[in-house]
Enzyme design. Structure first.
Site, PDB file in Angstrom:
ATOM      1  N   GLU A   1     -80.755   8.064 -25.727  1.00  0.00           N
ATOM      2  CA  GLU A   1     -80.388   8.050 -27.149  1.00  0.00           C
ATOM      3  C   GLU A   1     -81.488   7.405 -27.986  1.00  0.00           C
ATOM      4  O   GLU A   1     -81.785   7.842 -29.102  1.00  0.00           O
ATOM      5  CB  GLU A   1     -79.051   7.314 -27.332  1.00  0.00           C
ATOM      6  CG  GLU A   1     -77.897   8.091 -26.708  1.00  0.00           C
ATOM      7  CD  GLU A   1     -76.586   7.311 -26.739  1.00  0.00           C
ATOM      8  OE1 GLU A   1     -76.543   6.217 -26.155  1.00  0.00           O
ATOM      9  OE2 GLU A   1     -75.633   7.805 -27.355  1.00  0.00           O
TER      10      GLU A   1
ATOM     11  N   GLU B   1     -72.723   8.260 -19.319  1.00  0.00           N
ATOM     12  CA  GLU B   1     -71.674   7.321 -19.745  1.00  0.00           C
ATOM     13  C   GLU B   1     -70.291   7.697 -19.215  1.00  0.00           C
ATOM     14  O   GLU B   1     -69.468   6.841 -18.911  1.00  0.00           O
ATOM     15  CB  GLU B   1     -71.641   7.225 -21.269  1.00  0.00           C
ATOM     16  CG  GLU B   1     -72.796   6.448 -21.884  1.00  0.00           C
ATOM     17  CD  GLU B   1     -74.038   7.284 -22.146  1.00  0.00           C
ATOM     18  OE1 GLU B   1     -74.140   8.402 -21.578  1.00  0.00           O
ATOM     19  OE2 GLU B   1     -74.903   6.837 -22.913  1.00  0.00           O
TER      20      GLU B   1
HETATM   21  N1  3HC Z   1     -76.959  -1.944 -17.362  1.00  0.00           N
HETATM   22  C1  3HC Z   1     -77.017  -3.066 -16.604  1.00  0.00           C
HETATM   23  N2  3HC Z   1     -77.463  -3.067 -15.330  1.00  0.00           N
HETATM   24  C2  3HC Z   1     -77.864  -1.894 -14.817  1.00  0.00           C
HETATM   25  C3  3HC Z   1     -77.822  -0.700 -15.549  1.00  0.00           C
HETATM   26  C4  3HC Z   1     -77.358  -0.757 -16.891  1.00  0.00           C
HETATM   27  N3  3HC Z   1     -77.309   0.327 -17.669  1.00  0.00           N
HETATM   28  N4  3HC Z   1     -78.280   0.303 -14.762  1.00  0.00           N
HETATM   29  C5  3HC Z   1     -78.600  -0.259 -13.590  1.00  0.00           C
HETATM   30  N5  3HC Z   1     -78.356  -1.585 -13.625  1.00  0.00           N
HETATM   31  C6  3HC Z   1     -78.596  -2.569 -12.564  1.00  0.00           C
HETATM   32  C7  3HC Z   1     -77.717  -2.366 -11.354  1.00  0.00           C
HETATM   33  O1  3HC Z   1     -76.485  -3.025 -11.507  1.00  0.00           O
HETATM   34  C8  3HC Z   1     -78.560  -2.987 -10.270  1.00  0.00           C
HETATM   35  O2  3HC Z   1     -78.436  -4.369 -10.395  1.00  0.00           O
HETATM   36  P1  3HC Z   1     -78.538  -5.330  -9.138  1.00  0.00           P
HETATM   37  O3  3HC Z   1     -79.904  -5.157  -8.575  1.00  0.00           O
HETATM   38  O4  3HC Z   1     -78.240  -6.667  -9.675  1.00  0.00           O
HETATM   39  O5  3HC Z   1     -77.480  -4.815  -8.193  1.00  0.00           O
HETATM   40  C9  3HC Z   1     -79.981  -2.629 -10.678  1.00  0.00           C
HETATM   41  O6  3HC Z   1     -79.909  -2.333 -12.077  1.00  0.00           O
HETATM   42  C10 3HC Z   1     -80.581  -1.449  -9.957  1.00  0.00           C
HETATM   43  O7  3HC Z   1     -79.642  -0.380 -10.004  1.00  0.00           O
HETATM   44  P2  3HC Z   1     -79.518   0.680  -8.814  1.00  0.00           P
HETATM   45  O8  3HC Z   1     -79.341  -0.026  -7.530  1.00  0.00           O
HETATM   46  O9  3HC Z   1     -78.501   1.662  -9.222  1.00  0.00           O
HETATM   47  O10 3HC Z   1     -80.975   1.305  -8.839  1.00  0.00           O
HETATM   48  P3  3HC Z   1     -81.435   2.793  -8.624  1.00  0.00           P
HETATM   49  O11 3HC Z   1     -82.903   2.768  -8.738  1.00  0.00           O
HETATM   50  O12 3HC Z   1     -80.790   3.348  -7.395  1.00  0.00           O
HETATM   51  O13 3HC Z   1     -80.827   3.624  -9.865  1.00  0.00           O
HETATM   52  C11 3HC Z   1     -80.294   4.091 -12.158  1.00  0.00           C
HETATM   53  C12 3HC Z   1     -81.273   3.379 -11.174  1.00  0.00           C
HETATM   54  C13 3HC Z   1     -80.421   5.607 -11.975  1.00  0.00           C
HETATM   55  C14 3HC Z   1     -80.702   3.700 -13.559  1.00  0.00           C
HETATM   56  C15 3HC Z   1     -78.866   3.655 -11.850  1.00  0.00           C
HETATM   57  O14 3HC Z   1     -78.835   2.249 -11.799  1.00  0.00           O
HETATM   58  C16 3HC Z   1     -77.856   4.098 -12.850  1.00  0.00           C
HETATM   59  O15 3HC Z   1     -77.353   5.207 -12.763  1.00  0.00           O
HETATM   60  N6  3HC Z   1     -77.500   3.223 -13.793  1.00  0.00           N
HETATM   61  C17 3HC Z   1     -76.478   3.478 -14.760  1.00  0.00           C
HETATM   62  C18 3HC Z   1     -77.006   4.268 -15.895  1.00  0.00           C
HETATM   63  C19 3HC Z   1     -75.945   4.400 -16.947  1.00  0.00           C
HETATM   64  O16 3HC Z   1     -74.797   4.603 -16.689  1.00  0.00           O
HETATM   65  N7  3HC Z   1     -76.379   4.280 -18.191  1.00  0.00           N
HETATM   66  C20 3HC Z   1     -75.497   4.350 -19.306  1.00  0.00           C
HETATM   67  C21 3HC Z   1     -75.126   2.997 -19.717  1.00  0.00           C
HETATM   68  S1  3HC Z   1     -73.894   2.999 -20.962  1.00  0.00           S
HETATM   69  C22 3HC Z   1     -74.735   3.333 -22.376  1.00  0.00           C
HETATM   70  O17 3HC Z   1     -75.909   3.547 -22.360  1.00  0.00           O
HETATM   71  C23 3HC Z   1     -73.907   3.319 -23.608  1.00  0.00           C
HETATM   72  C24 3HC Z   1     -74.628   3.889 -24.753  1.00  0.00           C
HETATM   73  O18 3HC Z   1     -74.321   5.233 -24.879  1.00  0.00           O
HETATM   74  C25 3HC Z   1     -74.216   3.201 -26.011  1.00  0.00           C
END
Ligand code: 3HC
Ligand code: NAI
Length: 692
Positions: free
Chosen positions: A105, A125
């Site tokens: 975004e 999301e």
């Molecule tokens: N916020 C906070 N922490 C996050 C995060 C996020 N968005 N995404 C990942 N992390 C953290 C994980 O909890 C993990 O923490 P830890 O080491 O303490 O356990 C660390 O980052 C690494 O994550 P992964 O083990 O999942 O690492 P990968 O390399 O396998 O994957 C990723 C990376 C593809 C970015 C995966 O973490 C992921 O899918 N994350 C979620 C992405 C997501 O859902 N984003 C949307 C957030 S909501 C949003 O953006 C709202 C907006 O529209 C207003």
């Protein structure tokens, strides 16, 4: 400040720097905002490039901040995006590795976007029970088209950046050095005016009403327990039917409502719980791991075959060992058939089929497996057989090989003691069908080496399982809890329920299958065998006799065509059985229990709180390390409804004091001793605390 600022020539570069994934927490947002202000104020700066340090452009909003004051503290993501979009100098997003959620975004709020190939682009999301809340539902359709955007937003699935090249999402794809390419791009467009804004792109999508109605129907049927997917459709529909600003407002309201839902809280608990499960308190993250480049499986039966497939699917060669040619041929043929079925469904290409089948070899000689990095034993569940196998493994396997057992009930420490290397022995408790089920209980023996534990945990991720550590006890985490759940289910029959009432009540709150349908699927004889052992081991532990009477009638479940329910040939649908219902009613009479009407609420409470109380003991005993681990076991292995976050999260949601009060009420009924709250549960409830 979690974002750095530097000027290269006449281009300002803002770099998000919030490891590991540049989540857009308050400090990072402030860093971007301040950097932008600096760039605007500096007359030498003609353009701005915004990128992410390390392994992501940005993984999106910081999920850990949700429902905290930091989430809404200024500058919010909205404010930051509005500032980028409204900037009077061009802002270029240089996207690489991961641009997800708020990260994407943010890029959509920039005037231009360049990207490296292979970046994962997503609005995921929905997987957290929310929707893109910073303009994603309004801007993405404007650049990739309504249908592609809807698919991406409703599924949350990432697309590789090169697949979206050619859409208005990316102005240029950059092979090689992204920053050099982004700076060159910025120099080229530095004087362009007016600056392009995604919000100004007109969406032309005739017949949209019929399209969105169809989408709503499809999504509604697929995601019945979750409100977010339907709201995603509504928001994308708003991008077509409303003015941009109105659409943005509509999206914002939907986002704020969803973030408060219990479904979203449960999904976020799952997200963090899965990651937390891989962290073992006394095993540092940097513990050296043993390389796993090859595997061997002993036994090509139900479990051995499925386990072998997991390795082949992950590209790891695996040899399956059996004692007899006939058993080996049968096991390998089953594996082949499973892959063929997947291919027939269009989920596997011929090339992948060949690759996977070729990675699995069979043998009857231990000499062929001695160099494997890990060997997993999946032979009959008898200590004598395990002893023979582990003694042999100790003799032949190379030093440093991990020796794992798939035992579901036997004492792993005894198994380890059959070898001279108990530090190399570990339990890997897969669930049936092993190639499908996500859960892997990793059983830590008294002498299991920390590096062996760390290696097995890392391996579980590689083979796409949710690894959860369990200590050694009868049933480990999952089955030890399920035994108490089954006992309650039996008592409910004695007191007034019929099997279908119990199943329906628990399925109504979202369980994949009630206890009696589950028994019919797994085989009622398995529980019978365990109970027979229990009657000898723990004579004071009470069980309902109904399940034994059922087995005495030869009704083992689907495999015998009859169990708690009747089955018709070739039909897995359960039909209520008059014979069984008569048996249940007669049994109550025989034991002198007057049957009464039991409410669905009582059924649900008694089944779920039976799980919760046993889990509290598991936590106290250190068998389970944390409450979220218990939840992961139940969500990934036992069909507990995802939108309820697992038994412990569910209990937290109900309130532990309420859980204890209900247990006290049930203690006044039959089997009062069953409902004695575990000390940990009683303590947390008294202190007004939660498990998670
Ligand atoms: N916020 C906070 N922490 C996050 C995060 C996020 N968005 N995404 C990942 N992390 C953290 C994980 O909890 C993990 O923490 P830890 O080491 O303490 O356990 C660390 O980052 C690494 O994550 P992964 O083990 O999942 O690492 P990968 O390399 O396998 O994957 C990723 C990376 C593809 C970015 C995966 O973490 C992921 O899918 N994350 C979620 C992405 C997501 O859902 N984003 C949307 C957030 S909501 C949003 O953006 C709202 C907006 O529209 C207003
Ligand atoms: P199974 O009976 O389907 O397969 C066992 C296989 O081991 C047979 O093919 C047999 O020929 C082979 N075998 C027996 N002794 C052997 C030996 N000495 N050397 C080589 N091969 C030998 O059994 P299943 O169901 O696959 O179970 C295997 C193990 O997995 C057991 O410990 C069981 O408790 C455990 N388990 C089973 C689950 C299930 O749902 N079936 C779930 C989780 C664990």
């Amino acid at each position: 400040m979690s974002a750095s600022y530097e000027v290269k020539g006449n281009v300002a570069v803002i770099t998000l720097n919030n490891p590991p994934v540049n989540g857009l927490g308050h400090a990072t947002r402030s860093g971007i905002f301040d950097g932008l202000k600096k760039a605007m104020a500096d007359t030498a700066v003609k353009a701005v490039v915004i990128t992410g340090a390390g392994k992501a452009f940005s993984g999106g909003a910081d999920i850990k901040e949700f429902n905290s004051p930091k989430a809404t503290a200024e500058p919010t993501l909205h404010t930051v995006i509005a500032a980028l979009e409204g900037a009077e100098k061009p802002v270029v997003a240089a996207v690489h590795s991961v641009a997800m959620g708020g990260g994407l975004e943010l890029a959509l709020g920039c005037h231009y976007r360049v990207a490296s190939p292979g970046a994962q682009i997503a609005l995921p999301e929905v997987k957290l029970g929310i929707l893109p809340g910073a303009g994603g539902t309004q801007r993405l359709p404007r650049v990739v088209g309504v249908e592609t955007a809807l698919n991406m937003i409703v599924s949350g699935t990432p697309a590789p950046s090169e697949k979206l090249a050619g859409t208005r999402l990316f102005d240029q794809m950059i092979e090689g050095d992204l920053m050099a390419g982004a700076l060159a791009f910025a120099a080229k467009i530095a004087d362009t005016r007016p600056l392009p804004k995604v919000r100004d792109i007109k969406i032309d999508y005739p017949n949209h009403e019929a399209f969105f109605q169809f989408a709503r129907n499809t999504v509604g049927a697929m995601a019945k327990n979750f409100p977010a997917p339907k709201k995603c459709v509504d928001c994308v529909a708003a991008s077509v039917s409303m003015k941009f600003e109105d659409g943005l407002k509509f999206e914002r309201e939907a986002f704020l409502a969803l973030v408060q839902t219990s479904e979203s809280k449960a999904l976020r608990h799952f997200f963090f719980g899965e990651r937390a499960a891989s962290k073992i308190p006394d095993v540092p993250e940097d513990t050296a791991k043993r390389p796993i480049k090859s595997a061997a499986i002993i036994g090509a039966g139900t479990m051995g075959g499925g386990i072998a497939m997991n390795f082949a699917n992950a590209g790891i060669p695996v040899i399956v060992l059996e004692m007899k040619q006939e058993a080996l041929d049968k096991g390998l043929a089953t594996i082949r058939k499973n892959y063929e079925n997947t291919m027939k469904k269009g989920k596997l290409t011929q090339q992948k089929f060949d690759e996977r089948v070729n990675l699995i070899k069979g043998t009857m000689s231990y000499d062929d497996i001695k160099d494997a990095d890990i060997v997993i034993e999946a032979v009959f569940e008898e200590m004598g057989v395990k002893e023979t196998v582990f003694k042999k493994l100790d003799e032949v396997m190379k030093p440093g090989a991990i020796l794992a057992s798939n035992t579901s009930t036997l004492d792993l420490n005894k198994i380890a003691a059959f070898t001279k290397r108990p530090q190399d022995v570990i339990g890997t408790h897969f669930f049936s069908p092993a190639n499908v089920m996500k859960l892997l209980e990793i059983v830590r023996g008294a002498k299991t080496g920390k590096d062996v534990l760390a290696t097995t945990m890392a391996l579980s991720k590689k083979i796409k399982k949710t690894g959860v550590v369990s200590g050694v006890c009868d049933g480990f985490i999952g089955n030890r809890m399920v035994e108490q759940y089954s006992r309650q289910a039996g008592f409910l029959l004695e007191e007034g329920c019929l099997s279908e009432q119990v199943d329906k009540a628990i399925e109504k709150i979202g369980f994949a299958m009630g206890p009696f349908r589950m028994g019919d699927l797994a085989g009622n004889d398995i529980g019978w065998a365990i109970r027979k052992r229990r009657y000898a081991e723990r004579p004071n532990m009470k069980y309902s006799k109904t399940a034994d009477l059922l087995c005495e009638m030869g009704r083992y479940g689907q495999k015998t065509g009859a169990g708690w329910y009747d089955y018709k040939p070739g039909d897995r649908k359960p039909y209520p059985s008059q014979l069984v219902n008569d048996m249940i009613v007669k049994h109550s009479k025989d034991i002198g229990v007057e049957r009464r009407k039991v409410s669905d609420q009582e059924i649900v409470e008694r089944l779920v709180y039976a799980l919760v109380n046993e889990a509290a003991y598991l936590l106290e005993e250190g068998i389970a390390q944390k409450a979220s681990d218990v939840d992961m076991v139940y969500l990934t292995g036992y069909g507990f409804p995802l939108h309820r976050g697992g038994p412990m999260f569910y209990a937290d949601t109900v309130g532990l004091l309420n859980v204890v009060s209900a247990m006290e009420k049930y203690a006044r009924g039959r089997h009062g001793e069953f409902w004695k709250p575990a000390p940990l549960l009683a303590k947390l409830a008294a202190e007004g605390k939660t498990f998670n």
